[in-house]
Design an enzyme around this catalytic site. Structure first.
Site, PDB file in Angstrom:
ATOM      1  CE  LYS A   1      -3.633  -2.523   2.417  1.00 51.17           C
ATOM      2  NZ  LYS A   1      -4.385  -2.703   3.680  1.00 51.17           N
TER       3      LYS A   1
ATOM      4  CD  GLU B   1      -5.862 -12.896   4.010  1.00 49.20           C
ATOM      5  OE1 GLU B   1      -7.084 -13.074   3.804  1.00 49.20           O
ATOM      6  OE2 GLU B   1      -5.235 -11.908   3.571  1.00 49.20           O
TER       7      GLU B   1
ATOM      8  CG  ASP C   1      -6.297 -10.663   7.445  1.00 50.53           C
ATOM      9  OD1 ASP C   1      -5.578  -9.661   7.656  1.00 50.53           O
ATOM     10  OD2 ASP C   1      -7.366 -10.615   6.813  1.00 50.53           O
TER      11      ASP C   1
ATOM     12  CE  LYS D   1      -3.886 -10.210   1.294  1.00 47.19           C
ATOM     13  NZ  LYS D   1      -3.778  -8.739   1.428  1.00 47.19           N
TER      14      LYS D   1
END
Length: 352
Positions: A176, A241, A268, A208
């Protein structure tokens, strides 16, 4: 907070400019040797990132098709000056090595000297660097240099705070980052004492939620990755994840019974926010105990400067935080020819 004891009365030293090759992974001075000081923390490696082109783009968007009309109107082209870097708030300075690349690109004859290096602490009101030479060229480079340095220093400052609080876990950034500034943002994280997560989509497999959903389940996704890597003869680490303890157990069962490239499990959103502002890390600790060191662990979600210490005490290997780069507050830095007036104004506005 940040310790400043080791930074008292630092020596004033000149740093040779560094020329960065296009890969951004090899940095040398014009004489061929490694740059002393400013390039102590090198930029991360990237196979296609062109740091020189990024600098050229930043300079070109500022200059447009006519150049600096104000400079041309007000500053004699042959005027020589000295300008000083001033810190307007406390923090970790970053972007010194990149600033030298920019000055080199604008005018190789400019002389740059520093009282600090990348990763050092600066306090409000400190003169920590000087550039001397053609006034026109210094002012043309000024805003581009400061835009990079302020952003990088903001990232490095927050990273330092988070890394210290997260110990013994290591703090990571994510993808990000600002578009076009991936390497620059991640370089600032390194300068602040963090560790880089994957650079992009190419250097690590990260399975993910969307991959899991599209593949038809977490084990199907992992098995497909293992088969693909074997077919393509790729040596890449794999992270998967997980969102529940049941998924953690599924992955561990697969890892224990199969030859797999899985090296890390992301846990997560297993940090649960509470109404009083605290967080509950019970689920996270349970997951870490289940994994019991068989692979690396990474906590993700609800990571803030207020929560990162508690998360770091859970036993996880890494903590990832997108906020390091997507919500950065720039560190206030200026470059002034008349430093006495700048400091007077800064004191009046409580910024020096």
């Amino acid at each position: 907070m940040i310790s400043v004891s080791r930074l008292l009365s630092p020596p004033f030293y000149a740093i040779q400019r560094s020329l960065v090759k296009m890969s951004a992974s090899v940095t040398q001075t014009a004489g061929g040797g490694a740059s002393r000081g400013s390039m102590a923390i090198k930029p991360p490696s990237h196979p296609t990132y062109d740091l020189k082109a990024v600098i050229e783009l930043a300079l070109a968007e500022d200059a447009g098709d006519t150049g600096d009309v104000t400079c041309m109107a007000t500053i004699p082209f042959d005027m020589e000056v000295e300008a000083y870097f001033l810190a307007k708030e406390d923090g970790i300075v970053a972007g010194i090595a990149l600033a030298e690349m920019i000055f080199e690109q604008v005018d190789p004859s400019l002389k740059v000297e520093w009282m600090r290096k990348d990763g050092d602490y600066v306090h409000k009101g400190l003169k920590f660097g000087k550039v001397s030479g053609n006034a026109h060229k210094i002012v043309v480079a000024e805003r581009v240099v400061l835009n990079f340095m302020q952003r990088m220093s903001g990232i490095a400052t927050l990273t330092k705070l988070m890394a210290d609080a997260a110990y013994p876990a290591r703090i990571l950034e994510t993808r990000k980052t600002a578009p076009g500034l991936r390497l620059v943002d991640k370089w600032a994280v390194l300068i602040g004492g963090g560790k880089n997560h994957r650079m992009g989509l190419f250097d690590m497999v990260m399975i993910k939620d969307n991959h899991i959903s599209a593949a038809g389940g977490i084990i199907k996704a992992i098995r497909s990755v293992d088969e693909y890597l074997k077919q393509k003869n790729l040596e890449l680490d794999v992270e998967v994840e997980t969102r529940t303890l049941e998924e953690v157990k599924e992955v561990l069962e697969y890892v224990s019974g199969s030859k797999t490239r899985v090296t890390r499990i992301m846990l997560d959103n297993m940090v649960v926010p509470l109404e009083n502002g605290d967080v509950d890390v019970t689920m996270l600790k349970d997951a870490v105990e289940l994994i019991n060191g068989r692979v690396e662990t990474e906590a993700s979600g609800n990571v803030t400067i207020e929560t990162v210490h508690k998360i770091g005490q859970s036993g996880v290997t890494f903590i990832s935080s997108g906020a390091l780069t997507h919500s950065v507050k720039a560190l206030d830095i200026s470059l002034k020819i008349d430093t006495e007036l700048a400091l007077e104004v800064g004191r009046r506005t409580k910024r020096a």
